[in-house]
Design an enzyme around this catalytic site. Sequence first.
Site, PDB file in Angstrom:
ATOM      1  N   HIS A 166       5.143  -5.157 -43.495  1.00  0.00           N
ATOM      2  CA  HIS A 166       4.701  -6.634 -42.977  1.00  0.00           C
ATOM      3  C   HIS A 166       5.376  -7.522 -44.385  1.00  0.00           C
ATOM      4  O   HIS A 166       5.295  -7.138 -45.331  1.00  0.00           O
ATOM      5  CB  HIS A 166       3.638  -6.934 -42.814  1.00  0.00           C
ATOM      6  CG  HIS A 166       2.792  -6.260 -41.683  1.00  0.00           C
ATOM      7  ND1 HIS A 166       1.802  -5.502 -41.484  1.00  0.00           N
ATOM      8  CD2 HIS A 166       3.090  -6.309 -40.347  1.00  0.00           C
ATOM      9  CE1 HIS A 166       1.264  -5.064 -40.326  1.00  0.00           C
ATOM     10  NE2 HIS A 166       2.193  -5.655 -39.494  1.00  0.00           N
ATOM     11  N   CYS A 253      -5.073  -8.428 -44.551  1.00  0.00           N
ATOM     12  CA  CYS A 253      -5.155  -7.508 -43.373  1.00  0.00           C
ATOM     13  C   CYS A 253      -6.511  -7.535 -42.678  1.00  0.00           C
ATOM     14  O   CYS A 253      -6.744  -7.440 -41.705  1.00  0.00           O
ATOM     15  CB  CYS A 253      -4.500  -6.320 -43.185  1.00  0.00           C
ATOM     16  SG  CYS A 253      -3.060  -6.021 -44.678  1.00  0.00           S
TER      17      CYS A 253
HETATM   18  C1  CIR Z   1      -0.740  -0.469 -39.707  1.00  0.00           C
HETATM   19  O1  CIR Z   1       0.291   0.245 -40.052  1.00  0.00           O
HETATM   20  O2  CIR Z   1      -0.457  -1.320 -38.614  1.00  0.00           O
HETATM   21  C2  CIR Z   1      -1.974  -0.507 -40.145  1.00  0.00           C
HETATM   22  N1  CIR Z   1      -2.202   1.052 -40.619  1.00  0.00           N
HETATM   23  C3  CIR Z   1      -1.899  -1.362 -41.458  1.00  0.00           C
HETATM   24  C4  CIR Z   1      -1.878  -2.831 -41.263  1.00  0.00           C
HETATM   25  C5  CIR Z   1      -2.050  -3.804 -42.348  1.00  0.00           C
HETATM   26  N2  CIR Z   1      -1.746  -5.093 -41.816  1.00  0.00           N
HETATM   27  C6  CIR Z   1      -1.534  -6.056 -42.561  1.00  0.00           C
HETATM   28  O3  CIR Z   1      -0.425  -6.027 -43.449  1.00  0.00           O
HETATM   29  N3  CIR Z   1      -1.526  -7.308 -42.125  1.00  0.00           N
END
Ligand code: CIR
Length: 261
Positions: A166, A253
């Site tokens: 991201h 997140c």
């Molecule tokens: C994913 O790959 O979507 C999750 N395991 C991690 C999400 C992390 N979220 C973020 O950076 N906003």
Amino acid sequence: MSAATRFTHAIVRAPARSVTDGLRAVDAGSPDADRLAADHASYVAALREAGATVVVLPALEDFPDSVFVEDAALCLPQGAVAMRPGAPSRLGEAAAMVPTLRDLYTRVEAVGEGHVEGGDILVTDREILVGLSARTDAAGVAALRAIVEPWGHSVRVLETPPEVLHFKTDCGLLDGETILATARLAATGCFDGYRLIEVVPGEEPCANCVRVNDVVLFPAGFPRTADRLREAGYALAELPNAQAALIDGGMSCLSLRFTPS
Ligand code: CIR
């Protein structure tokens, strides 16, 4: 204080036991669900310590990554927007967030086409930066723009480096005008015009930090960048994040921060 870092409220979601099945770019082992839950409790305590009223939503076992609520919505002063996650296993998380958004906001919209995840959105005092990524595409950004520009926000679209999950994996807002970023993201020039503090090489995973009122929630284990931030005058709450990091999760997140209008 900058409006982009001042919040009265936060939303979090308790981690599911299924968090062990969370998505990850590289498999370095699964997180331990109990330890991740303990880390999550520390994170919630830090949000409260920072002055936020925290809404804790129940775990969703059908969605292993649902603890990462930031990807499911964007909360702005004018209203909330349900995202449209690009990871197929995460699409339902946005719909699951809508009833909570409706409880807290009078204006709730949804990205209806393409894909956008909240992890690709950085809101500063002057604009909304959105990084195109494997999870966020041009159609999704166009849909988001159509919602938030009438609310008075300008949207700037950027490229997230291909190896980065991201946009915010590699940066975090320290105050309305100052951004912590990795050298690889800073090198793209996307933060020209901002004050920039670079992550110390070798400590890239700490770029994803989040300022909440007077404190920066910052992952433990990155002492040289932590020192750099303290020397620059920031107060840090260093929080354990090793379990969430196994599935690419960081400080931003784990919550949606906002001030209801
Ligand atoms: C994913 O790959 O979507 C999750 N395991 C991690 C999400 C992390 N979220 C973020 O950076 N906003």
